[in-house]
Design a protein around this motif. Structure first.
Motif, PDB file in Angstrom:
ATOM      1  N   LEU A  43      59.881  30.642  60.839  1.00 27.91           N
ATOM      2  CA  LEU A  43      60.662  29.844  61.755  1.00 27.91           C
ATOM      3  C   LEU A  43      61.877  29.368  60.687  1.00 27.91           C
ATOM      4  O   LEU A  43      61.924  29.807  59.311  1.00 27.91           O
ATOM      5  N   SER A  44      62.700  27.731  61.627  1.00 26.46           N
ATOM      6  CA  SER A  44      63.836  27.530  60.798  1.00 26.46           C
ATOM      7  C   SER A  44      63.496  26.179  60.921  1.00 26.46           C
ATOM      8  O   SER A  44      62.742  25.868  62.487  1.00 26.46           O
ATOM      9  N   PHE A  45      63.776  25.081  60.328  1.00 27.96           N
ATOM     10  CA  PHE A  45      63.308  23.692  60.277  1.00 27.96           C
ATOM     11  C   PHE A  45      64.917  22.696  60.155  1.00 27.96           C
ATOM     12  O   PHE A  45      65.604  23.256  59.517  1.00 27.96           O
ATOM     13  N   GLY A  46      64.232  22.012  61.067  1.00 31.42           N
ATOM     14  CA  GLY A  46      65.288  20.475  61.022  1.00 31.42           C
ATOM     15  C   GLY A  46      64.219  19.321  60.855  1.00 31.42           C
ATOM     16  O   GLY A  46      62.544  19.287  60.427  1.00 31.42           O
ATOM     17  N   VAL A  47      64.929  18.197  61.023  1.00 33.81           N
ATOM     18  CA  VAL A  47      64.351  17.043  60.157  1.00 33.81           C
ATOM     19  C   VAL A  47      64.322  16.480  61.630  1.00 33.81           C
ATOM     20  O   VAL A  47      64.931  15.985  62.630  1.00 33.81           O
ATOM     21  N   SER A  48      62.864  16.452  62.083  1.00 35.38           N
ATOM     22  CA  SER A  48      62.467  15.276  62.510  1.00 35.38           C
ATOM     23  C   SER A  48      63.177  14.009  63.529  1.00 35.38           C
ATOM     24  O   SER A  48      63.130  13.632  63.948  1.00 35.38           O
ATOM     25  N   GLY A  49      63.299  13.229  61.866  1.00 31.78           N
ATOM     26  CA  GLY A  49      63.486  11.548  61.852  1.00 31.78           C
ATOM     27  C   GLY A  49      62.250  10.510  62.422  1.00 31.78           C
ATOM     28  O   GLY A  49      62.182   9.449  62.084  1.00 31.78           O
TER      29      GLY A  49
END
Length: 324
Positions: free
Chosen positions: A135-141
């Motif tokens: 997986l690669s991750f981002g910031v949802s807010g």
């Protein structure tokens, strides 16, 4: 951002999201997320932290320079040290993670996510491999109990950073493996790893080295947290060392007590690391010291240095190691 402004923003955010505590409403913003699968029982726990999805831009495959080439980082500034067999040790400076919160990287063939949630002071490194793939991750807010909610770009599932578990979406219930990394001062990392690497400054327009949460770790209460306070009279923003479901308050350490061996682990403290959440300039933050955690064989153990309120929120039945 001063604490008063931060709390004011919390009130605004609460009002703005009061009507958005239904998964049906979140689904309008996240059409690819499967909200039928979730472990969240109370959607009121999830709030908008202010920025939208990717408003805090996670980094991927960052550039690195040799330790000896780095001239910008102050000696006492905190970095996350990642030491994996088969690769030169790497330092991920908090001066960058404060503004990006997640770094997707690969070290010695191991895909990792180096994460930092300023509101919980939680710095955890995960292996990005799960049974379903990498997986690669981002910031949802989004925030839950003031802790960052990450998302994976492959399935758009939501992940709780503090516990490394998917809480919404197709991967709900899946857990990430936590790697034994730690926060220490730049001077400590540099002295131990003169041939190591340090993450290069990202090519984003951010005031790197500045702390937008000025005075936060001495505030009266956490940002966007409405849960119960920690027990034993422990201040919500006291740092605690979490190892599994146990928490050692940092107040147990100091000039007179630099090492504690309990419950099969040894925790060592030394002065010299600045708080990233104190003064407006991270390098000038008050000294909170560095903690290393090892097992009975002297091997580094996965752990977290988080605020007490977050430990209590996510481990309500956790064990508080308050000492005699």
């Amino acid at each position: 951002m001063r604490v008063s402004a931060l709390i004011g923003a919390a009130v605004v955010a609460c009002l703005a999201t009061a009507a958005q505590t239904s998964p049906d409403l979140w689904a309008q913003e996240w059409p690819q997320t499967n909200f039928d699968k979730t472990t969240v029982e109370n959607w009121d726990e999830i709030r908008s932290g202010g920025p939208p999805k990717d408003g805090i831009p996670a980094l991927s495959d960052p550039a690195f320079i040799a330790v000896g080439e780095e001239q910008r980082i102050g000696d006492r500034e905190p970095v996350i040290a990642v030491e994996i067999d088969g690769a030169r040790p790497r330092a991920y400076p908090i001066r960058y993670l404060t503004w990006h919160e997640i770094v997707n990287d690969t070290v010695a063939g191991v895909p990792i996510a180096v994460t930092f949630c300023p509101l919980c002071n939680s710095a955890i490194t995960f292996d990005r491999r799960v049974p379903q793939g990498t997986l690669s991750f981002g910031v949802s807010g989004k925030l839950r109990h003031s802790d960052m909610v990450m998302y994976d770009r492959e399935t758009q599932s939501w992940w709780q950073q503090a516990v490394g578990r998917a809480i919404v979406g197709d991967l709900t219930g899946t857990r990430l493996t936590t790697l034994p990394t730690w926060m220490e001062s730049w001077a400590e990392f540099r002295a131990r790893n003169p041939d190591g690497l340090v993450m290069e400054q990202p090519r984003h327009r951010r005031p790197y080295g500045a702390n937008p949460y000025r005075g936060y770790d001495s505030a009266a209460r956490p940002f966007l947290y409405t849960g119960a306070p920690p027990p034993h009279g422990i201040h919500p923003l006291m740092r605690v060392v979490r190892v599994g479901n146990r928490a050692w308050p940092l107040s147990r350490f100091g000039a007179e007590v630099t090492q504690i061996s309990e419950a099969g682990v040894t925790l060592s403290w030394r002065a010299g690391q600045a708080s990233a959440l104190d003064t407006g300039e991270i390098a000038r933050g008050r000294d909170v010291g560095t903690i290393r955690v090892r097992d009975e064989q002297g091997r580094d153990l996965a752990h977290d240095m988080m605020f007490a309120f977050a430990f209590h929120a996510f481990w309500p039945d956790g064990i508080w190691m308050t000492g005699p």
